[in-house]
Design an enzyme around this catalytic site. Structure first.
Site, mmCIF file in Angstrom:
data_model
loop_
_atom_site.group_PDB
_atom_site.id
_atom_site.type_symbol
_atom_site.label_atom_id
_atom_site.label_comp_id
_atom_site.label_asym_id
_atom_site.label_seq_id
_atom_site.Cartn_x
_atom_site.Cartn_y
_atom_site.Cartn_z
ATOM 1 N NE ARG A 1 41.537 52.750 35.144
ATOM 2 C CZ ARG A 1 41.097 53.637 36.130
ATOM 3 N NH1 ARG A 1 41.684 54.924 36.011
ATOM 4 N NH2 ARG A 1 40.248 53.142 37.090
ATOM 5 C CG HIS B 1 36.038 51.002 37.685
ATOM 6 N ND1 HIS B 1 37.098 50.183 38.080
ATOM 7 C CD2 HIS B 1 36.708 52.325 37.968
ATOM 8 C CE1 HIS B 1 37.981 50.807 38.779
ATOM 9 N NE2 HIS B 1 37.870 52.015 38.849
ATOM 10 N NE ARG C 1 40.513 58.112 42.670
ATOM 11 C CZ ARG C 1 41.010 59.381 42.580
ATOM 12 N NH1 ARG C 1 41.214 59.985 43.712
ATOM 13 N NH2 ARG C 1 41.418 59.872 41.546
ATOM 14 C CB THR C 2 41.872 51.906 40.138
ATOM 15 O OG1 THR C 2 40.856 52.454 40.072
ATOM 16 C CG2 THR C 2 41.778 50.366 40.006
ATOM 17 C CE LYS D 1 59.743 49.222 21.334
ATOM 18 N NZ LYS D 1 60.721 48.189 22.183
#
Ligand code: CP
Length: 305
Positions: A103, A131, A53-54, A82
């Protein structure tokens, strides 16, 4: 909105929130008025954790404003494997894009990123922290369904690891909502979140059971137990499936109860609830597009058109 970044819900006061929700409502009513607002703008999507969704609604929002996105892709296909630090990663990406949506599994990651770049950073979820853009679409949905004045909200499930809950509780405090938190003892709100809410004058009560509570509620906000954040699978199994909303649970609910969930759900809400007038969670997810359009317009577009 007078902020350069969106890192936590706590940075938004009631006027900020109402301004963004009003802007989102105007966009939803007439998207044509903003379809060129971000022409020539590029947004970087940096998702170090899975999202449906986000990520997609930020992409849709950017494109509906006339902009475009670049996507870091999965962590496995990036130079994070890395050993590159988050600070170095975002310092490079700010040279490619006009804003960063981040995120990350670590609490505080978005704040750290914002300290290293000069383009706007939007926290799209930092571990069990915050959030805030989810909170804006949650409030938009609540406002449409029940209004934001004199609201009684039940918040059930994983209150310890649920970042949407931490952000939402801070924002609902701005609206003086009555909040009932329902969870097993092991998944109560973290002490730091409780402390901040008390300091802000929140009206909250904690419960272990939904029994007797439903008739009081305007909104029931259901959350998933965040399995991925448990250090121990046995601990997860002890609490999994404790709160399942189905037609039996809802026998005592008011007819106008609004049921929300940030999604994804696992088994917290029975699919049979989807066909009732209570179910608002898919509309809630859809509201992510106009709300994130309003947010991006405020962060990247400058003064309102
Ligand atoms: N609500 C939410 O954050 O969903 P995603 O994890 O799919 O982005």
């Amino acid at each position: 909105m007078r902020h350069d970044h969106l890192l936590s819900a706590g940075q938004l006061d009631r006027a900020d929130i109402e301004g963004l929700l009003d802007r989102a409502a105007r966009i939803a009513a007439d998207p044509e008025t903003v379809r060129d607002r971000l022409t020539d703008s590029l947004l970087a999507l940096c998702f170090f954790e899975p999202s449906t969704r986000t990520k997609l609604s930020f992409e849709a929002a950017t494109k509906r404003l006339g902009g475009d996105v670049i996507d870091m892709g999965s962590v496995d296909s990036s130079s994070v494997t890395k050993g590159e630090s988050l600070a170095d990663t975002v310092r490079v990406i700010e040279g490619y894009a006009d804003g960063i949506v981040l995120r990350h599994p670590s609490e505080g990651a978005a704040k750290l990123a914002a300290e290293h770049v000069s383009v706007p950073v939007c926290n799209a979820g930092d571990g069990a922290g915050q959030h805030p853009s989810q909170t804006l679409l949650d409030l938009y949905t609540m406002r449409e369904a029940a209004g934001l004045d004199d609201l009684t909200v039940g918040i059930v499930g994983d209150l310890k690891y649920g970042r949407t809950v931490h952000s939402l509780a801070a924002a609902l405090t701005e609206f003086d909502a009555r909040m009932h938190f329902v969870s097993p003892p092991s998944l109560q709100l973290p002490r730091s979140v409780q402390y901040d809410l008390h300091e802000a004058g929140a009206r909250l009560r904690e419960h272990e059971s939904l029994d007797g509570l439903l008739p009081e509620l305007d909104v029931l906000y259901v959350t998933r137990i965040q399995r991925e954040r448990f250090p121990d699978e046995d601990e997860y199994r002890e609490v999994a499936g404790q709160y399942r909303i189905d037609e039996t649970t809802l026998a005592n609910a008011r007819d106008d109860l609004t049921i929300m969930h940030p999604l994804p759900r696992v088994d917290e809400i029975a699919p049979t609830v989807d066909d009732t007038d209570h179910a608002t969670y898919f509309q809630q997810a859809h509201n992510g597009v106009p709300v994130r359009m309003a947010l991006l317009d405020a962060l990247l577009g400058g003064e309102e058109a």
